[in-house]
Motif scaffolding. Sequence first.
Motif, PDB file in Angstrom:
ATOM      1  N   ALA A 106      13.554 -30.264  48.337  1.00 51.96           N
ATOM      2  CA  ALA A 106      14.294 -31.466  48.043  1.00 51.96           C
ATOM      3  C   ALA A 106      13.241 -32.555  47.233  1.00 51.96           C
ATOM      4  N   GLU A 107      11.961 -32.198  47.626  1.00 49.20           N
ATOM      5  CA  GLU A 107      10.947 -33.060  46.807  1.00 49.20           C
ATOM      6  C   GLU A 107      11.008 -32.863  45.262  1.00 49.20           C
ATOM      7  N   TRP A 108      10.910 -31.595  45.029  1.00 47.38           N
ATOM      8  CA  TRP A 108      11.218 -31.079  43.693  1.00 47.38           C
ATOM      9  C   TRP A 108      12.533 -31.709  43.157  1.00 47.38           C
ATOM     10  N   ASN A 109      13.726 -31.588  43.586  1.00 46.81           N
ATOM     11  CA  ASN A 109      15.019 -31.938  43.267  1.00 46.81           C
ATOM     12  C   ASN A 109      14.726 -33.634  42.865  1.00 46.81           C
ATOM     13  N   ASN A 110      14.318 -34.151  43.646  1.00 45.17           N
ATOM     14  CA  ASN A 110      14.133 -35.669  43.387  1.00 45.17           C
ATOM     15  C   ASN A 110      13.347 -35.928  42.117  1.00 45.17           C
ATOM     16  N   THR A 111      12.145 -35.279  42.002  1.00 41.86           N
ATOM     17  CA  THR A 111      11.157 -35.393  40.902  1.00 41.86           C
ATOM     18  C   THR A 111      11.988 -34.717  39.614  1.00 41.86           C
ATOM     19  N   TRP A 112      12.639 -33.751  39.611  1.00 38.59           N
ATOM     20  CA  TRP A 112      13.413 -33.380  38.516  1.00 38.59           C
ATOM     21  C   TRP A 112      14.547 -34.276  38.200  1.00 38.59           C
ATOM     22  N   THR A 113      15.130 -34.824  39.199  1.00 36.85           N
ATOM     23  CA  THR A 113      16.374 -35.808  38.774  1.00 36.85           C
ATOM     24  C   THR A 113      15.736 -36.902  38.278  1.00 36.85           C
ATOM     25  N   ALA A 114      14.689 -37.434  38.662  1.00 39.57           N
ATOM     26  CA  ALA A 114      14.162 -38.626  38.043  1.00 39.57           C
ATOM     27  C   ALA A 114      13.785 -38.653  36.633  1.00 39.57           C
ATOM     28  N   GLU A 115      13.246 -37.339  36.190  1.00 45.25           N
ATOM     29  CA  GLU A 115      12.926 -36.741  34.830  1.00 45.25           C
ATOM     30  C   GLU A 115      14.130 -36.858  34.186  1.00 45.25           C
ATOM     31  N   GLU A 116      15.108 -36.013  34.643  1.00 41.07           N
ATOM     32  CA  GLU A 116      16.130 -35.817  33.879  1.00 41.07           C
ATOM     33  C   GLU A 116      17.081 -36.841  33.514  1.00 41.07           C
ATOM     34  N   ASP A 117      17.185 -37.733  34.679  1.00 37.66           N
ATOM     35  CA  ASP A 117      17.849 -39.057  34.473  1.00 37.66           C
ATOM     36  C   ASP A 117      17.455 -40.120  33.080  1.00 37.66           C
ATOM     37  N   ARG A 118      16.563 -39.812  32.681  1.00 37.32           N
ATOM     38  CA  ARG A 118      15.944 -40.550  31.307  1.00 37.32           C
ATOM     39  C   ARG A 118      16.893 -40.055  30.410  1.00 37.32           C
ATOM     40  N   HIS A 119      16.998 -38.620  30.359  1.00 33.61           N
ATOM     41  CA  HIS A 119      17.634 -37.791  29.208  1.00 33.61           C
ATOM     42  C   HIS A 119      18.886 -38.418  28.423  1.00 33.61           C
ATOM     43  N   GLY A 120      19.869 -38.608  29.430  1.00 32.92           N
ATOM     44  CA  GLY A 120      21.249 -39.350  29.026  1.00 32.92           C
ATOM     45  C   GLY A 120      20.942 -40.619  28.461  1.00 32.92           C
ATOM     46  N   CYS A 121      20.027 -41.511  29.193  1.00 31.50           N
ATOM     47  CA  CYS A 121      19.781 -42.735  28.748  1.00 31.50           C
ATOM     48  C   CYS A 121      19.331 -42.741  27.496  1.00 31.50           C
ATOM     49  N   ALA A 122      18.304 -41.953  26.981  1.00 30.77           N
ATOM     50  CA  ALA A 122      17.611 -41.890  25.777  1.00 30.77           C
ATOM     51  C   ALA A 122      18.643 -41.769  24.763  1.00 30.77           C
ATOM     52  N   ILE A 123      19.287 -40.650  24.954  1.00 34.41           N
ATOM     53  CA  ILE A 123      20.465 -40.190  23.934  1.00 34.41           C
ATOM     54  C   ILE A 123      21.469 -41.233  23.736  1.00 34.41           C
ATOM     55  N   ARG A 124      21.917 -41.892  24.946  1.00 26.75           N
ATOM     56  CA  ARG A 124      23.002 -43.064  24.865  1.00 26.75           C
ATOM     57  C   ARG A 124      22.310 -44.235  24.208  1.00 26.75           C
ATOM     58  N   ASP A 125      21.120 -44.674  24.527  1.00 29.28           N
ATOM     59  CA  ASP A 125      20.668 -45.607  23.640  1.00 29.28           C
ATOM     60  C   ASP A 125      20.560 -45.413  22.096  1.00 29.28           C
ATOM     61  N   TYR A 126      20.269 -44.229  21.930  1.00 31.70           N
ATOM     62  CA  TYR A 126      20.267 -43.926  20.469  1.00 31.70           C
ATOM     63  C   TYR A 126      21.582 -44.046  19.726  1.00 31.70           C
TER      64      TYR A 126
END
Length: 329
Positions: A106-126
């Motif tokens: 679960a610790e990994w899942n939270n870390t992974w999710t926080a990192e992955e969450d930026r991906h959609g944001c970055a593409i959408r911003d662009y």
Amino acid sequence: MATLASRLNFGTARQLEVLGAMEGFIRKQIEAHKAKRKLWFPNELQPADAGSGSEDEALLTRLRDAAKGIPVAVLVALALNLLTEEGLPHFHRLIAVHFGSGNVWAEWNNTWTAEEDRHGCAIRDYVRDARLYQMTALEKLQYAYIEAGFDPEWEQDPYRLLAYTSLQEKATQVSHSNTGRMAGTAEPRLQRVLAHISGDESRHYAFYRAAFGEILKHDPNQALQSLQKVTLGFAMPGHSVAGFTDLSEVIRRGNIFGPRQYQDIVEELLEHWDIGGLTGLNAAGEEARDKLMKVPKRLSRIADYADAKTVKKAFKFSFLPADRQALEI
């Protein structure tokens, strides 16, 4: 052992034992992952700070002019990449369901999710700043994709989740990298955005590859059977997006991602895990190993067949700009 395994949701008694025994290994992998990464944030790539003034308007004008030179096939790939990244809730849920809470997974899942969450944001911003798409049409696809859910037939097998993520993280890395490279001649800013995302995917791939490799050491017979089922039935995470068949066909024809790229990924993992060299297996393990070693040739035949039957075809996507909705490739 019981403190971890009792909090894992799915798996046989043997699988729970293996996953519990891996707690120390996984914790070290998390620590190594965090030591290697350099956190970045979408606003650093596509600034939207208050009070930027007229300089911002000039930047947006240059951005939109440059974006007009992005090839249509790359626009299609970028749209599918965005939809896939916005499907993050599906994958956080799957990991949480399979591995439970209150443990190192679960610790990994939270870390992974926080990192992955930026991906959609970055593409959408662009894409929003560049005015690349008819955004309402794209948002409707995204909404339908999230609403439809994503429930792969893994039969409550936690090994399959880790086999899938090993393949999937590398596949998304390749897709982002190739999309960025092909966009870069027209729009280097987009290539920079996708390079940051691709770098994350590469590190996530390394984590999942190591985790499944450890499972192979502890429980090779069952691990091979799980890997075989996932490898043969692999589908990209956005495969339930409406119109995915046409989207993926354009991306294949554009040499961004398709059977040949997937073949490379499978070959890389088979070699990394030394699947062909595994010995001391039972009959089921040997059968799974032998079938896995034949997968690259099967994928090569699929790619050859797809290439041989390919003729120019017209495609149309409502999310593309009005003057570029139809393409022939």
